[in-house]
Motif scaffolding. Structure first.
Motif, mmCIF file in Angstrom:
data_model
loop_
_atom_site.group_PDB
_atom_site.id
_atom_site.type_symbol
_atom_site.label_atom_id
_atom_site.label_comp_id
_atom_site.label_asym_id
_atom_site.label_seq_id
_atom_site.Cartn_x
_atom_site.Cartn_y
_atom_site.Cartn_z
ATOM 1 N N MET A 1 -5.026 40.106 -58.992
ATOM 2 C CA MET A 1 -5.532 39.720 -60.305
ATOM 3 C C MET A 1 -6.326 40.868 -60.909
ATOM 4 N N ASP A 2 -5.913 41.319 -62.094
ATOM 5 C CA ASP A 2 -6.648 42.335 -62.839
ATOM 6 C C ASP A 2 -7.569 41.626 -63.824
ATOM 7 N N THR A 3 -8.868 41.724 -63.590
ATOM 8 C CA THR A 3 -9.849 41.081 -64.460
ATOM 9 C C THR A 3 -10.633 42.146 -65.204
ATOM 10 N N TYR A 4 -10.681 42.026 -66.513
ATOM 11 C CA TYR A 4 -11.332 43.033 -67.343
ATOM 12 C C TYR A 4 -12.482 42.403 -68.123
ATOM 13 N N ASP A 34 -0.318 35.586 -64.678
ATOM 14 C CA ASP A 34 -1.278 35.185 -63.639
ATOM 15 C C ASP A 34 -2.068 36.362 -63.085
ATOM 16 N N ALA A 35 -1.581 37.571 -63.304
ATOM 17 C CA ALA A 35 -2.248 38.760 -62.764
ATOM 18 C C ALA A 35 -3.201 39.398 -63.766
ATOM 19 N N PHE A 36 -3.383 38.735 -64.914
ATOM 20 C CA PHE A 36 -4.210 39.319 -65.970
ATOM 21 C C PHE A 36 -5.267 38.327 -66.414
ATOM 22 N N GLU A 37 -6.504 38.794 -66.426
ATOM 23 C CA GLU A 37 -7.604 37.961 -66.910
ATOM 24 C C GLU A 37 -8.566 38.831 -67.714
#
Length: 358
Positions: A1-4, A34-37
């Motif tokens: 998960m890539d959370t920015y 699902d891998a982007f937040e």
């Protein structure tokens, strides 16, 4: 998960409206991937804040922004606050203290937009504007104010380091994207000290990129060539003032300021980079709900590319083009009668279609 973690400064005028649409698109992406937040934190630093507190942001404003992955900036400008306050107490401290010395501005005619140029040639190039020094320096002053002998001095600051690092960035971009030449904007025939140093520093960097040609034009001629043969440019590198003027001209060739994005980049990533539309706060249409959000949405796409998600950035740009080609949901500046939020909603629909299809 890539959370920015994204700091959002909506600003003045149409800034909040267009920024809201960019956030809407980013939120749609995280629903589909699902891998982007993305987590937003809003900062209400604008002219109204200045009128209440006597400053555009708190004393520790930069410290508050420092830990974010990127900044999404709306616009600044209000008739109640002088520009030298709103700009030099908000935008300039962020750009300069966070060493965002690269200002990147795509000049690209998107599918579905007509250019005022009659030849119909494709327009697709990148302008890199030096963003930390140059003509936009606050070194100088005024003497004998409001007297007949009043004088003003504004110093241009050009350093070899500053020119070499933006030149290297431009050439590296050209190399990575299979471009064949870099064009430098100068005026060293008349501005014989600062622009001579500009030329010399650019030429020194070019030696290390033998496969990429360097061409140099005086700024007045280059402005004419932007209109006469824009298809001939691939990568343009310019000083702070020259780059600012050239990209507004470039924007006019590809649909106007409402569709033109930009990024203020700290290449070393020691500080967050900041992304914003080229346009200002447009007080003449503020509050009417008709501002074009495309430039800000595209700026959010540049932000995603910088953060390492070029796939999502490409999906946004492709969705924008689909909406433009469809031609049914457009703001008045592009000949339509839709609202800012309606255009944002339509782009969200296209983004969902793109990602679900793929």
């Amino acid at each position: 998960m890539d959370t920015y973690q994204i700091a959002v400064i909506p600003g003045d005028g149409i800034g909040p409206d267009v920024t809201n649409e960019a956030m809407k698109v980013l939120e749609a992406l995280q629903e589909l991937d699902d891998a982007f937040e993305v987590n937003f934190k809003l900062f209400d630093w604008r002219s109204e804040y200045y009128l209440q507190h006597g400053q555009m942001m708190p004393d520790n404003g930069l410290d508050q922004l420092r830990e974010f992955d990127a900044i999404l900036f709306g616009a600044v400008g209000d008739a109640r606050v002088p520009d030298e306050i709103s700009i030099w107490q908000l935008i300039m401290p962020i750009r300069k203290q966070f060493q965002q010395y690269i200002n990147m501005r795509p000049i690209k005619k998107l599918a579905g937009i007509d250019s005022p140029l009659k030849n119909g040639s494709p327009i697709d190039f990148m302008v890199f504007r030096e963003n930390a020094e140059g003509e936009y320096s606050n070194i100088g002053g005024r003497l004998y104010q409001e007297q007949p002998q009043e004088m003003a001095i504004q110093n241009t600051v050009i350093t070899r380091q500053g020119v070499e690092r933006i030149a290297k960035y431009a050439f590296e971009y050209a190399k990575k994207n299979n471009k064949t030449k870099v064009t430098s904007a100068t005026k060293s025939n008349a501005i014989i000290h600062s622009m001579k140093l500009w030329d010399e520093a650019i030429e020194k960097v070019a030696v290390d990129y033998e496969e990429i040609a360097l061409e140099s034009y005086f700024i007045d001629a280059l402005a004419a060539y932007f209109v006469m043969r824009p298809e001939s440019f691939e990568v343009v590198v310019a000083s702070n003032l020259f780059g600012d003027i050239l990209t507004d001209l470039g924007a006019a060739l590809v649909g106007g300021l409402g569709v033109s994005p930009s990024g203020n980049i700290n290449p070393e990533r020691n500080f967050p980079s900041m992304f914003e539309a080229i346009h200002g706060s447009a007080p003449d249409i503020a509050g009417k709900g008709i501002a074009n959000p495309i430039a800000q949405i595209w700026s959010a796409a540049l932000m995603l590319e910088h953060l390492g998600r070029p796939d999502l950035a490409a999906a946004i740009v492709s969705s924008i083009e689909n909406v433009l080609q469809e031609g049914e949901v457009l703001t008045p500046d592009l000949g339509g009668n839709s609202t800012t939020s309606e255009v944002g909603d339509r782009i969200v629909e296209e983004v969902k279609k793109q990602l679900i299809t793929h």
